[in-house]
Design a protein around this motif. Structure first.
Motif, PDB file in Angstrom:
ATOM      1  N   GLN A  18      35.673  28.470  30.934  1.00 49.66           N
ATOM      2  CA  GLN A  18      35.377  29.158  31.718  1.00 49.66           C
ATOM      3  C   GLN A  18      33.928  30.026  32.701  1.00 49.66           C
ATOM      4  O   GLN A  18      34.514  30.179  33.505  1.00 49.66           O
ATOM      5  N   GLN A  21      34.537  27.622  35.468  1.00 49.77           N
ATOM      6  CA  GLN A  21      35.375  28.751  36.334  1.00 49.77           C
ATOM      7  C   GLN A  21      34.539  30.034  36.797  1.00 49.77           C
ATOM      8  O   GLN A  21      35.153  30.228  38.038  1.00 49.77           O
ATOM      9  N   LEU A  22      33.966  30.618  36.349  1.00 46.90           N
ATOM     10  CA  LEU A  22      33.088  31.602  36.893  1.00 46.90           C
ATOM     11  C   LEU A  22      32.484  31.462  38.309  1.00 46.90           C
ATOM     12  O   LEU A  22      32.288  31.928  38.946  1.00 46.90           O
ATOM     13  N   ALA A  24      32.749  28.841  39.740  1.00 50.94           N
ATOM     14  CA  ALA A  24      33.234  28.269  41.105  1.00 50.94           C
ATOM     15  C   ALA A  24      33.340  28.929  41.599  1.00 50.94           C
ATOM     16  O   ALA A  24      34.096  29.097  43.155  1.00 50.94           O
ATOM     17  N   GLU A  25      34.706  30.856  41.164  1.00 54.03           N
ATOM     18  CA  GLU A  25      34.911  31.445  42.053  1.00 54.03           C
ATOM     19  C   GLU A  25      33.717  32.500  42.060  1.00 54.03           C
ATOM     20  O   GLU A  25      34.326  33.503  43.218  1.00 54.03           O
ATOM     21  N   GLY A  26      32.443  32.152  42.501  1.00 50.88           N
ATOM     22  CA  GLY A  26      32.012  33.032  42.699  1.00 50.88           C
ATOM     23  C   GLY A  26      31.990  34.531  42.217  1.00 50.88           C
ATOM     24  O   GLY A  26      30.511  35.023  42.377  1.00 50.88           O
ATOM     25  N   ARG A  27      31.641  34.283  40.925  1.00 59.49           N
ATOM     26  CA  ARG A  27      31.967  35.236  40.333  1.00 59.49           C
ATOM     27  C   ARG A  27      30.835  35.669  39.105  1.00 59.49           C
ATOM     28  O   ARG A  27      30.876  36.791  38.207  1.00 59.49           O
TER      29      ARG A  27
END
Length: 165
Positions: A18, A21-22, A24-27
């Motif tokens: 998780q 993924q955050l 990688a998404e820049g979030r």
């Protein structure tokens, strides 16, 4: 395990996925800034000493006094030292006293208020419990009920900061 998640070693793979993924998404940074918008005002060594002693007085009145609390630019975050506590014998005439010091990595001058509190609580707990065992974490949770979540989020923040540089 990805070296970009080195601060999160030991957490379950699903959680690491998780966070990855955050990132990688820049979030990840945005999420943390939304969750922890308040930056503290504890900037000087004196204010850190006062802040730490206030927490100590509130939760650990019988703990021995602190001789020094300060920010330290020399702490190596990479070696997992976000803060340190030391005990050193100090001779005063015929008496032998214990000198107790807490040092906090200087990057926490700019950290969210909750992250500074988590580090200080952690180091204060070492005044009574030397090892990271059940009693140690029980004391941390006594001083800060959200300790486990704050520790995880602090590690996520460190991961995000390092990836943003």
């Amino acid at each position: 395990m990805s070296s970009s998640l080195k601060y999160l070693q030991g957490y379950p793979p699903a959680l690491l996925q998780q966070v990855g993924q955050l990132m990688a998404e820049g979030r990840l940074g945005e999420l943390l800034q939304k969750r922890y918008p308040e930056v503290h005002e504890v900037r000087s060594d004196k204010s850190l000493f006062d802040y730490t002693n206030e927490l100590k007085q509130r939760h650990m009145r019988n703990a021995p006094p602190l001789n020094l609390v300060r920010y330290d630019a020399k702490l190596k975050i990479i070696q997992h030292a976000l803060g340190t506590h030391t005990r050193a014998p100090q001779q005063q005439g015929a008496k032998l006293k214990m000198r107790r010091e807490i040092r906090v990595a200087s990057l926490f001058r700019e950290a969210p208020a909750e992250f500074l509190k988590m580090i200080v609580v952690h180091e204060l707990a070492h005044l009574k419990e030397l090892d990271h065992d059940k009693a140690f974490y029980a004391l941390c949770h006594h001083m800060e009920p959200d300790y486990a979540q704050l520790e995880f989020d602090t590690r996520c923040w460190l991961t995000w900061r390092e990836s943003a540089q």
